[in-house]
Structure formats: C-alpha cells, structure tokens
Motif scaffolding. Structure first.
Motif, PDB file in Angstrom:
ATOM      1  N   ARG A 124      -1.635   5.007  -6.574  1.00 32.51           N
ATOM      2  CA  ARG A 124      -1.507   5.740  -6.865  1.00 32.51           C
ATOM      3  C   ARG A 124       0.274   5.838  -7.122  1.00 32.51           C
ATOM      4  NH1 ARG A 124      -3.954  11.557  -4.492  1.00 32.51           N
ATOM      5  NH2 ARG A 124      -6.268  10.441  -4.232  1.00 32.51           N
ATOM      6  N   ILE A 125       0.585   6.333  -8.717  1.00 37.60           N
ATOM      7  CA  ILE A 125       1.743   6.389  -9.195  1.00 37.60           C
ATOM      8  C   ILE A 125       1.844   6.989 -10.091  1.00 37.60           C
ATOM      9  CG2 ILE A 125       3.518   4.805 -10.997  1.00 37.60           C
ATOM     10  CD1 ILE A 125       2.133   2.518 -10.083  1.00 37.60           C
ATOM     11  N   CYS A 126       3.256   7.800  -9.956  1.00 39.08           N
ATOM     12  CA  CYS A 126       3.650   9.001 -11.206  1.00 39.08           C
ATOM     13  C   CYS A 126       4.443   8.611 -12.418  1.00 39.08           C
ATOM     14  CB  CYS A 126       4.570  10.597 -10.422  1.00 39.08           C
ATOM     15  SG  CYS A 126       3.020  11.115  -9.726  1.00 39.08           S
ATOM     16  N   GLN A 145       4.898  16.535  -6.397  1.00 36.74           N
ATOM     17  CA  GLN A 145       4.529  15.316  -6.625  1.00 36.74           C
ATOM     18  C   GLN A 145       4.334  14.219  -5.545  1.00 36.74           C
ATOM     19  OE1 GLN A 145       6.735  13.955 -10.543  1.00 36.74           O
ATOM     20  NE2 GLN A 145       7.702  16.670  -9.652  1.00 36.74           N
ATOM     21  N   PHE A 146       4.998  14.210  -4.702  1.00 43.05           N
ATOM     22  CA  PHE A 146       5.272  13.269  -3.334  1.00 43.05           C
ATOM     23  C   PHE A 146       3.225  13.994  -2.584  1.00 43.05           C
ATOM     24  CE2 PHE A 146       9.011  12.047  -4.489  1.00 43.05           C
ATOM     25  CZ  PHE A 146       9.288  11.139  -4.245  1.00 43.05           C
ATOM     26  N   HIS A 147       2.864  14.565  -2.665  1.00 41.22           N
ATOM     27  CA  HIS A 147       1.914  15.193  -2.298  1.00 41.22           C
ATOM     28  C   HIS A 147       0.858  14.547  -1.938  1.00 41.22           C
ATOM     29  CE1 HIS A 147      -0.690  17.319   0.407  1.00 41.22           C
ATOM     30  NE2 HIS A 147      -1.824  18.519  -0.398  1.00 41.22           N
ATOM     31  N   PHE A 148       0.982  14.943  -3.819  1.00 39.81           N
ATOM     32  CA  PHE A 148      -0.273  13.744  -4.015  1.00 39.81           C
ATOM     33  C   PHE A 148      -0.030  11.812  -3.850  1.00 39.81           C
ATOM     34  CE2 PHE A 148      -0.696  10.216  -7.850  1.00 39.81           C
ATOM     35  CZ  PHE A 148      -2.316  10.937  -7.591  1.00 39.81           C
ATOM     36  N   LEU A 149       1.290  11.378  -3.816  1.00 41.53           N
ATOM     37  CA  LEU A 149       1.602  10.096  -3.452  1.00 41.53           C
ATOM     38  C   LEU A 149       1.274   9.721  -2.765  1.00 41.53           C
ATOM     39  CD1 LEU A 149       4.560   9.680  -5.647  1.00 41.53           C
ATOM     40  CD2 LEU A 149       1.971   8.568  -6.231  1.00 41.53           C
ATOM     41  N   ASP A 201       0.876  -1.009   0.123  1.00 39.00           N
ATOM     42  CA  ASP A 201       0.195  -0.313   0.227  1.00 39.00           C
ATOM     43  C   ASP A 201       1.169   1.022   0.067  1.00 39.00           C
ATOM     44  OD1 ASP A 201      -2.613  -1.254  -0.163  1.00 39.00           O
ATOM     45  OD2 ASP A 201      -2.467  -1.747   2.212  1.00 39.00           O
ATOM     46  N   LEU A 202       2.220   1.185  -0.527  1.00 36.81           N
ATOM     47  CA  LEU A 202       3.079   2.673  -0.620  1.00 36.81           C
ATOM     48  C   LEU A 202       2.815   3.173  -2.261  1.00 36.81           C
ATOM     49  CD1 LEU A 202       6.000   0.495   0.753  1.00 36.81           C
ATOM     50  CD2 LEU A 202       4.644   2.465   1.084  1.00 36.81           C
ATOM     51  N   ALA A 203       3.277   4.177  -2.917  1.00 41.71           N
ATOM     52  CA  ALA A 203       3.111   4.680  -3.776  1.00 41.71           C
ATOM     53  C   ALA A 203       4.916   5.389  -4.450  1.00 41.71           C
ATOM     54  CB  ALA A 203       2.316   5.936  -3.875  1.00 41.71           C
ATOM     55  N   GLY A 204       4.910   6.070  -5.790  1.00 39.28           N
ATOM     56  CA  GLY A 204       6.338   5.883  -5.924  1.00 39.28           C
ATOM     57  C   GLY A 204       5.655   6.174  -7.001  1.00 39.28           C
ATOM     58  N   TYR A 222     -11.329   3.648  -8.254  1.00 42.24           N
ATOM     59  CA  TYR A 222     -10.307   2.957  -8.444  1.00 42.24           C
ATOM     60  C   TYR A 222      -9.112   2.204  -8.159  1.00 42.24           C
ATOM     61  CZ  TYR A 222     -11.940   6.976 -12.249  1.00 42.24           C
ATOM     62  OH  TYR A 222     -13.067   7.953 -12.427  1.00 42.24           O
ATOM     63  N   HIS A 223      -8.575   1.148  -8.693  1.00 38.46           N
ATOM     64  CA  HIS A 223      -8.228  -0.200  -8.279  1.00 38.46           C
ATOM     65  C   HIS A 223      -6.177   0.981  -8.351  1.00 38.46           C
ATOM     66  CE1 HIS A 223      -5.598  -3.345  -6.967  1.00 38.46           C
ATOM     67  NE2 HIS A 223      -4.237  -3.563  -8.052  1.00 38.46           N
ATOM     68  N   LEU A 224      -6.257   1.712 -10.002  1.00 35.46           N
ATOM     69  CA  LEU A 224      -4.931   2.387  -9.809  1.00 35.46           C
ATOM     70  C   LEU A 224      -4.955   3.779 -10.214  1.00 35.46           C
ATOM     71  CD1 LEU A 224      -1.566   1.587  -9.675  1.00 35.46           C
ATOM     72  CD2 LEU A 224      -2.223   0.079 -12.140  1.00 35.46           C
TER      73      LEU A 224
END
Length: 573
Positions: A344-346, A362-366, A215-218, A314-316
């Motif tokens: 979430r992915i950028c 970008q990290f505030h979004f992720l 459950d992380l993002a990057g 959304y799943h992703l």
C-alpha cells in the motif's frame, strides 16, 4: 548541623563519591558514612541489548540492560520507575541540561545502586518513547514489545548507545535502511519508462522499492509538481518488468484526476495495460480487472463498487491525494481499508491539513498499529501536542513516522529549476471602490464588535471570517459583493484594470500565463474581459467537465492564458 557542608544535587554527590572520596581516603582521611548515605555504588560491568523475534511475527521483544556482579539486570523497569517518580526530570528541556558525563543514580531490584551515564541513558529515552507512556505500556516485564515497523529504532539505538547486541541482526539492517537513503540501493529505471527521472525522483522510486521489498508501506508526500505520479508509474513498471506484477495495481484518486492518470500512463508508461472504472460502462469492466496492469477508480465510486473490487486481489494499492481518507470514519476510508493488496502507498502533497487525526487515519490504512488505536493516539500524541504544545511527544511522533513518510520540497530538490521570482505589485483603491471598501469596513466592524460583545471572540469566528471575506471581495472587484451599491457602474475594479494592462504587455512578449483566484465569480469577470478583447483562454474550475481538455489546450500552446480556481487547481496539476 552547624558547620556542615552540603552538595546541591545527586549529580554533584555522584561526582564527589567517584572523584573526591578515593583521594581523601588515599590521604588518610577517616570517613564515616551515615545510614542514609545513598552513594555506595556497584560497578556496571557491561551494557547489552537482546532482541527476540519469531519468523512471520509482526512483533519483537527488546530487552536493554546492564551486567552487575556478573548478573544481567533489565534497565527498562528501572527507568520506568524513575520516570514515574519524577517525570519533570526526564522531559526534553531537562534532558538537554544533563552533560553526557553526568550520571543518573538508579536503585536496582534488590537494593544495589548504580550510576548510569546520561550519555548512554538519553539516547535510550529519546528512542524508546514507550517508556514515557508507562501506564499504557503493555506488559511490565523485563523487556518491551515493539512492532517490526519500529526496526528503525533499533538502528538508532545501535548508533547512539554502545551496547553488546544479542540477536536482531536482520531487524537492525532493515532499520538502518529505513533511517536514511544512505542504505538504499539505487534502482535502475525501468526500460519501458519514456522519461528521464530526476535524481530525487530516482531516490523516491528506490524508497518505494525498498518498502515493497520488506513488505512495508508509506506516504510519498512530495510537494505538488514534483512528480509523484511518474514515480508511482516507474515503481509499477519495475514490478511488471521484474515479473512481480502478477496482479494489477489499483489506483484510487479524485474523479478530476482520472484523465491525468490515463494521460501520464499513456505518455510515460505505454507498456502498462490501463483499465478505467468510471461511468456507467464500468459495470461491464469489472471482469477485466485481472487482465490489466493498472486499474483506475475514484473515491466517489469506491463505496458503491466496494463489493466488486473486493472480489479481486491487487499487487499494489495506491491512494492518490490520500488526504481524501483523512476522516477514518468516512465510507471511502473504510472501504479502502477492506481492499486486499500486497503493498500500500499513499500519495499526497498535504499529509496533514488541519489536525493530527488526519495523519493517524492515513497510517491506520497503511500500517495498522504503527500509531496505536485512535483513542491511544489521541491521548498519547494528539492531545498533548495540539493542546499542550508537548515538544517531547512531537519529537517521538516524528521519529516514529519518519521512516514511512518521504517528503521533498521544491526548494530542496529541484535545483535545476530557476528560482521562483516573486514580484508584489501594489494596487491602490480609488474613487467609488475605495468608498465602498470603507462603507463595508465600517459596517462589518460594528457587526464584529457587537458579536464579540455578545458571544466572545472564540464563538464569533464565523462573523469575523465573513467580514474578512467581504473586504477581500471588495478589493478584487466590487461586483463580487452581494449588495445594491456594488453594482453601480462607477465602482470599477482597480485590480482587474491592472491585470488587463499586465496581460496586454505579457502577451505582446509571447508569455504564457496562469491566473489563479479563490473566487470563481472573479474568474467569470476576467473571462468577460478576455472575451471582449478576443483573447483565447482555458478555464479550470469545479464545474469544468473535461479537465483534461482544458489542461491539454494550455500545455500544447493552443491558448496563452489559463484561468484556474484554487480549489480545482490544487490537485493533479
């Protein structure tokens, strides 16, 4: 007093107290210690780290300490007090001077003194950057509160400092995987993928799968051309084949990349059901979102369609060319943050273009909270790094974001590709073009000097850039300069002449050629020369309506030359 001998530093006194005094006492010396003597030390019996976490909580508490006289003593308040008292003794350059065997004198609550080896203290200081922001650190208790996103730092501590660990096994295991590919499981490419992934692409997909698992993002920040899109498609396909894609994956990208995502999905992942939300017809398609695997929309439409998109989960959620949300106050950035997604992915080849605030956005979004709020980030990182060149803060920032940003460059990963060959061809200006260059140079030289005399260098940047622009335009083709002198027939372009001669030779060899220019007006002049010679070409600029047709005509060999503006060709190719 006369005849007294002194020692230069606390480190030297600690060595003297530990190594020399016992020898002197053993030899019968009578030793008298003055009231101000600070080097009677108690023994450190053990070092420990205790991690307190609660299931479902986004935070954990970390206490680092020592055992003295069979009692636990937290080190964090002690270290904070030392840093506040002598901050220069703890900056990066000072830490580098201390040998691991040297010791730091510390006074514990209650007055007892201990000697702490720098070999143990330096990894703690390097890993727990919060200690340097003691004034901003929430709470002043025995421990420090960290986000679960900081699990990587537990792994760093475990590797760098010999500690007795109490709890935190799960977080340390996650942190070990975050810190390097060595701990990531290789993932089997999805059966529905109609392509063979290169090794680094397979590693990228494994990284995306790891982020999803925990459950992380990057940010996948590979160089342009290394296949970020196909890695994202492979990731989505794995989710579909594993039965986890119970809701669609939403991709938000620049308008110019809609056709690219459609083409890549059709070519490499034909099993994905793709829905394009673009143009007026999209208004009738929102109800079909949940019946598709992959939904595509644009940054331009996102604010308009926010309400409809927020009706779905959304799943992703993937932001392609994520630097489009580099301004956290933009409507697109705010709308994207409100969309509900499990992961979430950028994707971007340029996570940082102008300043560190773009990275924060970008990290505030992720991962909201990873870098704190904007004000704290600006005072703790952006200001010290950009204005003061603070290398310590830079190192702390890199360490914090490293587990959540994966960047590979062409020279490091694409070993199977031939090395890039650069051939610099010098073109000498002559005749009327050279005369025009000198005329423009002299005129702009006077204009720049006058502007600097009036306003200074710092406030004359626009005029300086204008001068450089005009000189570059004269070098490309005199017709680019907006002046009567530039339109005289005698002022031909040496570079354009050289280019046409090169094209004739390369076309005879059957080469396929990409021509880039920052100036679309220069591309128009090249077009005219190619038209006059009956040479077919494709063109991609900001005015190109059907980007996919232009790209496809060159890829399929229908035309041998592709004219591309740097701005339009800077994304999605």
């Amino acid at each position: 007093p006369a005849g007294a001998l002194g020692l230069p530093s606390s480190t030297a006194w600690l060595r003297f107290a530990a190594d020399v005094l016992p020898v002197l006492e053993a030899r019968g010396w009578h030793i008298r210690k003055m009231p101000g003597y600070r080097f009677d030390l108690v023994e450190v019996e053990d070092w420990y780290a205790e991690v307190g976490e609660e299931s479902g909580n986004a935070w954990f508490d970390l206490e680092l300490g020592i055992v003295v006289n069979q009692a636990r003593v937290s080190l964090l308040p002690v270290l904070v007090a030392l840093i506040r008292g002598a901050p220069r003794d703890f900056d990066q350059s000072a830490l580098a001077q201390y040998a691991d065997a040297d010791q730091l004198l510390a006074t514990l609550p209650g007055g007892a003194r201990v000697a702490l080896p720098w070999g143990r203290i330096k990894p703690i200081l390097n890993t727990l950057g919060e200690l340097y922001f003691a004034d901003d650190r929430p709470g002043a208790g025995a421990g420090i509160r960290l986000s679960t996103l900081d699990a990587a730092r537990l792994a760093e501590l475990a590797d760098g400092v010999q500690l007795r660990w109490l709890g935190g096994e799960r977080l340390r295991a996650i942190g070990k995987k975050l810190n390097g590919f060595g701990g990531l499981r290789k993932c089997v490419p999805p059966q529905g993928l109609r392509a063979t992934l290169r090794d680094y692409q397979g590693e990228g997909v494994a990284w995306l799968q790891f982020l999803r698992e925990y459950d992380l993002a990057g940010i996948l920040a590979d160089d342009m051309g290394l296949g970020k899109t196909i890695q994202a498609l492979a990731h989505i396909l794995i989710e579909k084949e594993a039965g986890r894609l119970t809701r669609p994956a939403l991709v938000i990208a620049p308008t110019s990349l809609m056709s690219n995502w459609q083409d890549e999905a059709a070519r490499f992942a034909p099993d994905l059901r793709v829905l394009l939300l673009h143009g007026k017809e999209r208004l009738q398609r929102f109800d079909a979102i949940d019946r598709h695997d992959l939904v595509l929309t644009t940054y331009a439409l996102l604010p308009r369609d926010e309400e409809k998109l927020r009706e779905h989960r959304y799943h992703l959620l993937i932001l392609d060319e994520a630097h489009y949300i580099k301004n956290a106050r933009s409507k697109a950035a705010q709308s994207a943050s409100l969309l509900r997604a499990r992961h979430r992915i950028c994707l971007t080849g340029t996570p940082l273009e102008n300043h560190l605030g773009e990275l924060w956005s970008q990290f505030h979004f992720l991962l909201p909270g990873l870098l704190g709020d904007e004000k704290t980030f600006n005072s703790g990182f952006r200001g010290p790094i950009e204005k003061q060149g603070d290398e310590l803060r830079r190192a702390l920032l890199i360490r914090r974001i490293k587990p959540f940003l994966l960047r590979r460059t062409k020279d490091k990963v694409a070993k199977e590709l031939p090395p890039k060959t650069e051939m610099v061809r010098t073109v000498e200006l002559a005749g009327a073009q050279r005369d025009l260059y000198e005329t423009v140079r002299l005129a702009m030289d006077k204009k720049v000097r006058d502007e600097i005399a009036k306003k200074g260098v710092a406030r004359s940047q626009i005029v300086i850039l204008e001068a450089l622009l005009k000189l570059r335009q004269v070098c490309c083709d005199p017709r680019l300069v907006k002046s009567g002198a530039a339109t005289k027939p005698a002022a031909s372009s040496a570079k354009l002449t050289e280019l046409i001669e090169m094209l004739d030779a390369l076309l005879e060899e059957g080469r396929r050629i990409l021509i880039f220019s920052q100036f679309t007006s220069m591309l128009a002049l090249i077009e005219a020369e190619l038209d006059a010679r009956g040479i077919a070409y494709a063109l991609l600029t900001g005015d190109t309506r059907d980007r996919a047709v232009a790209v496809r005509s060159f890829q399929q060999g229908e035309v041998p030359i592709f004219l591309i503006s740097l701005k339009a060709g800077g994304v999605g190719l």
